[in-house]
Design an enzyme around this catalytic site. Structure first.
Site: not given
Length: 352
Positions: A65, A111, A114, A136
């Protein structure tokens, strides 16, 4: 120039390449996600597209992100909506009824991983520098793009908890052993070819958690073997964090609650805990210290601008003992003229 390139081959397999212009690395933000959503719409609606290979035009796959966006959030609804928007795209991928294979040419963290886990299959390049993980927690956050739901359903609750609460980053062979990556290749060409072959061979691919009767590897949150984890996990986390890292508790809560619900409910639960993490003072402090300030130091921001750099040509060393002689040695070795001084001529000669 678009951040997403779409190339449809004669075999019906589209190669979708993430390649943000003007950046050395792909990051999750609107600049990337806007064009990606357009590409996804074409995948869903174009009958000529039989399958997809998702890869990157950068040396790494996707870093994660855009922390600048996350750091500035002060409204919980904004944090919730940010997570939900990304996960909506990922669920569309999973439900498009066309095989999507992720060709991981390099690092996929946060991300990035993910996004890869939302694909039906993953092929990784044997890149010794590549890392895969959901780190994270190191910034006081939790994986808000479905990581707390997909990873436990992929490798089991215990393994997923360990990875996410420790922020573990895996090399290619470790990711294969864990079951996150299914295949490897020694060249980019071989990686793309393997990804295309899998897509052609599996035209009706579904995510395991979307198949009726799906069961968590090793058991869900109610399974007796997993219930033991919930009995000791909070005390283990507190022994290390002393209650100072709410992200640890939020990650465990996401995994537990997701383990007694379906995937879509679990994803929504995760977005709520993600918002709680983003707005916590602990996370703001950790992002400021461990991301912004640390990167600033690495770039030399704390170094004085004056005086100007100079090259040492000659040094004097007072004391020719073990330490003085050692300093004299390493200095002389790199071409610096050395004057070695000691209280006695014997000591100076010995040091020399």
């Amino acid at each position: 120039m678009s951040a997403v390139k779409f190339e449809l081959g004669q075999d019906g397999i589209a190669v979708v390449t993430l390649d943000m212009p003007g950046r050395s690395m792909n990051v999750l933000n609107e600049e990337l996600m806007g064009p990606f959503a357009e590409a996804l719409t074409r995948i869903e609606t174009d009958a000529a597209v039989k399958g997809v290979v998702l890869t990157s035009g950068k040396p790494e796959f996707l870093a994660g992100a855009d922390l600048d966006t996350v750091y500035k959030i002060t409204d919980p609804q904004q944090a919730f909506d940010l997570a939900e928007a990304f996960k909506t795209l990922l669920r569309r991928m999973e439900k498009c009824e066309k095989p999507i294979v992720c060709a991981l040419n390099g690092t996929a963290l946060g991300g990035g991983l993910e996004l890869a886990m939302a694909c039906n299959h993953r092929v990784a390049l044997n890149n010794p520098k590549a890392k895969f993980g959901l780190p994270e927690v190191k910034l006081g956050l939790l994986p808000g793009g479905g990581g707390t739901q997909r990873l436990p359903r992929m490798i089991g609750i215990q393994g997923a908890l360990e990875m996410m609460t420790q922020g573990t980053e895996l090399r290619v062979e470790q990711a294969v052993k864990k079951g996150i990556v299914q295949d490897t290749a020694d060249s980019v060409e071989e990686m793309i070819a393997k990804a295309k072959a899998w897509a052609i061979a599996n035209p009706k691919a579904l995510q395991p958690w979307d198949v009726k009767g799906f069961k968590f590897p090793g058991g869900d949150s109610k399974h007796p073997a997993i219930a033991q984890i919930w009995a000791i996990a909070p005390s283990m986390a507190n022994a290390k964090a002393f209650g100072n890292y709410p992200a640890l508790t939020h990650i465990a809560s996401c995994v537990f609650e997701g383990g007694i619900t379906d995937i879509d409910t679990g994803l929504k639960v995760e977005s709520r805990y993600f918002a709680a993490c983003v707005l916590s003072q602990e996370s703001k402090n950790m992002m400021n210290t461990l991301w912004y300030q640390l990167n600033s130091i690495k770039k030399g921001q704390s170094r004085p601008s004056a005086p100007a750099k100079s090259k040492v040509k000659k040094i004097g060393v007072l004391g020719a003992g073990m330490m003085g002689a050692g300093i004299a040695y390493v200095s002389a070795k790199v071409g610096i003229e050395v004057v070695l001084i000691d209280a006695t001529q014997e000591g100076a000669d010995k040091g020399k």
